[in-house]
Design a protein around this motif. Structure first.
Motif, mmCIF file in Angstrom:
data_model
loop_
_atom_site.group_PDB
_atom_site.id
_atom_site.type_symbol
_atom_site.label_atom_id
_atom_site.label_comp_id
_atom_site.label_asym_id
_atom_site.label_seq_id
_atom_site.Cartn_x
_atom_site.Cartn_y
_atom_site.Cartn_z
ATOM 1 N N TYR A 11 -5.607 0.136 2.315
ATOM 2 C CA TYR A 11 -6.033 -0.668 3.459
ATOM 3 C C TYR A 11 -6.156 0.241 4.677
ATOM 4 O O TYR A 11 -5.187 0.909 5.046
ATOM 5 N N ASP A 12 -7.314 0.267 5.278
ATOM 6 C CA ASP A 12 -7.518 1.015 6.518
ATOM 7 C C ASP A 12 -7.429 0.018 7.671
ATOM 8 O O ASP A 12 -8.403 -0.637 8.033
ATOM 9 N N ARG A 13 -6.251 -0.079 8.224
ATOM 10 C CA ARG A 13 -5.994 -1.108 9.231
ATOM 11 C C ARG A 13 -6.719 -0.864 10.547
ATOM 12 O O ARG A 13 -6.753 -1.750 11.398
ATOM 13 N N ASP B 273 0.800 -1.218 0.000
ATOM 14 C CA ASP B 273 0.000 0.000 0.000
ATOM 15 C C ASP B 273 0.837 1.274 0.000
ATOM 16 O O ASP B 273 0.333 2.333 0.351
ATOM 17 N N ASN C 84 -1.891 5.711 -5.228
ATOM 18 C CA ASN C 84 -2.570 6.887 -4.684
ATOM 19 C C ASN C 84 -4.074 6.636 -4.660
ATOM 20 O O ASN C 84 -4.673 6.335 -5.699
ATOM 21 N N GLY D 276 -11.300 0.917 3.036
ATOM 22 C CA GLY D 276 -12.049 1.671 4.038
ATOM 23 C C GLY D 276 -13.541 1.449 3.985
ATOM 24 O O GLY D 276 -14.310 2.212 4.568
ATOM 25 N N THR E 223 -10.708 9.163 -1.892
ATOM 26 C CA THR E 223 -12.033 8.713 -1.484
ATOM 27 C C THR E 223 -12.987 9.891 -1.371
ATOM 28 O O THR E 223 -12.571 11.007 -1.061
ATOM 29 N N SER F 163 -11.603 -3.119 5.992
ATOM 30 C CA SER F 163 -10.239 -2.581 5.924
ATOM 31 C C SER F 163 -9.788 -2.427 4.473
ATOM 32 O O SER F 163 -8.908 -1.627 4.174
ATOM 33 N N GLY G 154 -7.356 8.744 0.585
ATOM 34 C CA GLY G 154 -7.852 7.486 1.119
ATOM 35 C C GLY G 154 -6.716 6.513 1.361
ATOM 36 O O GLY G 154 -5.535 6.871 1.259
ATOM 37 N N GLN G 155 -7.073 5.277 1.649
ATOM 38 C CA GLN G 155 -6.087 4.240 1.936
ATOM 39 C C GLN G 155 -6.454 2.968 1.186
ATOM 40 O O GLN G 155 -7.636 2.598 1.095
#
Length: 274
Positions: free
Chosen positions: A173-175, A154, A158, A189, A161, A186, A170-171
């Motif tokens: 993976y949003d851990r 990750d 880029n 998000g 969101t 995750s 954004g991400q």
């Protein structure tokens, strides 16, 4: 509902004015692992529905069923959740790439921690304590929890969101979700009207739009290895015209990408006709 939803897809294909529209319907574990069901258990014929949908819309179809059936001996669905696993999403991405006439992604195993090299992937188990929707609804709570894996690193993609209604970073993976029950969210998000993944390593301007449900959250990172931009629209929250969005963004390829169960029951495909 089914007839209306199929008609909405046909209307959308007409609105794209020459754009390339594919239909991708993802079977559930009950179809791919039909042989594991108890004898006499009722099971909807998803294969027949997928064929019917392709015939009625007249659109080229992504053969998720054939690809997933080839790998039915592998853990391609979670045991406690209705989604496909990251491995299942990997095979799904290759089915979609094949339908688009592109080379498949390759897998190669390295050390236990995930790294990226030469376009190949290594799973990283980020949790082994995932109890999903089937765990919650079935009442069967004695199974060993599932593991969730990330395959695509990750650090270089880029992500933008519109989760809050406006564009913000954004991400992939949003851990933070790994600390809560809804661990599958995750991936990207979770629910959001619009998300765009950009790969700065690809400079050919290639763009792909997914009209999608949550199965695409774990699929999109793989597709970002082949496209400069992957756009994801969730019609539960995005009620503007997808055809106009394609024109504004210069996108000429789109996949209507749903699990069979979600496509049959979805009440938001009407927005495709705008």
């Amino acid at each position: 509902r089914v007839e209306r939803n199929l008609n909405y897809v046909k209307q959308f294909a007409q609105l794209t004015e020459g754009g390339r529209v594919l239909l991708g319907l993802i079977p559930s574990a009950a179809e791919v692992w039909r042989d594991k069901l108890p004898q006499g258990a009722p099971s909807f014929d998803q294969a027949a529905f997928i064929q019917r949908a392709a015939e009625e819309t007249g659109l080229p179809a992504v053969d998720f069923l054939g690809t997933l059936t080839e790998h039915a001996h592998e853990p391609i669905y979670y045991r406690t959740d209705h989604h496909w696993t990251t491995r299942g999403a990997f095979y799904g991405a290759n089915a979609l790439l094949e339908a688009l006439g592109q080379e498949p992604l390759e897998e190669r195993r390295f050390r236990p921690r995930s790294i990226y090299a030469d376009g190949k992937f290594q799973p990283e188990a980020v949790t082994r304590d995932f109890n999903g929707t089937l765990y919650s609804t079935s009442g069967i709570h004695y199974l060993t929890p599932d593991a969730i894996e990330y395959w695509v690193p990750d650090g270089y993609l880029n992500v933008t969101t519109w989760k809050s209604g406006r564009a913000e970073p954004g991400q992939l993976y949003d851990r933070s979700y790994l600390e809560h029950k809804d661990k599958y969210s995750s991936f990207l998000g979770g629910n959001q009207p619009l998300c765009v993944i950009q790969n700065p390593e690809i400079t050919d301007g290639s763009k792909l739009l997914l009209i999608r449900d949550s199965y695409s959250d774990s699929l999109a990172p793989f597709l970002a290895r082949r496209f400069s931009e992957v756009h994801l629209i969730d019609l539960r929250y995005y009620h503007a015209s997808p055809a106009e969005y394609m024109a504004e963004q210069g996108i000429d390829t789109v996949v209507v990408l749903y699990s069979v169960a979600n496509f049959i029951s979805d009440r938001n495909l009407v927005y495709l006709g705008r």
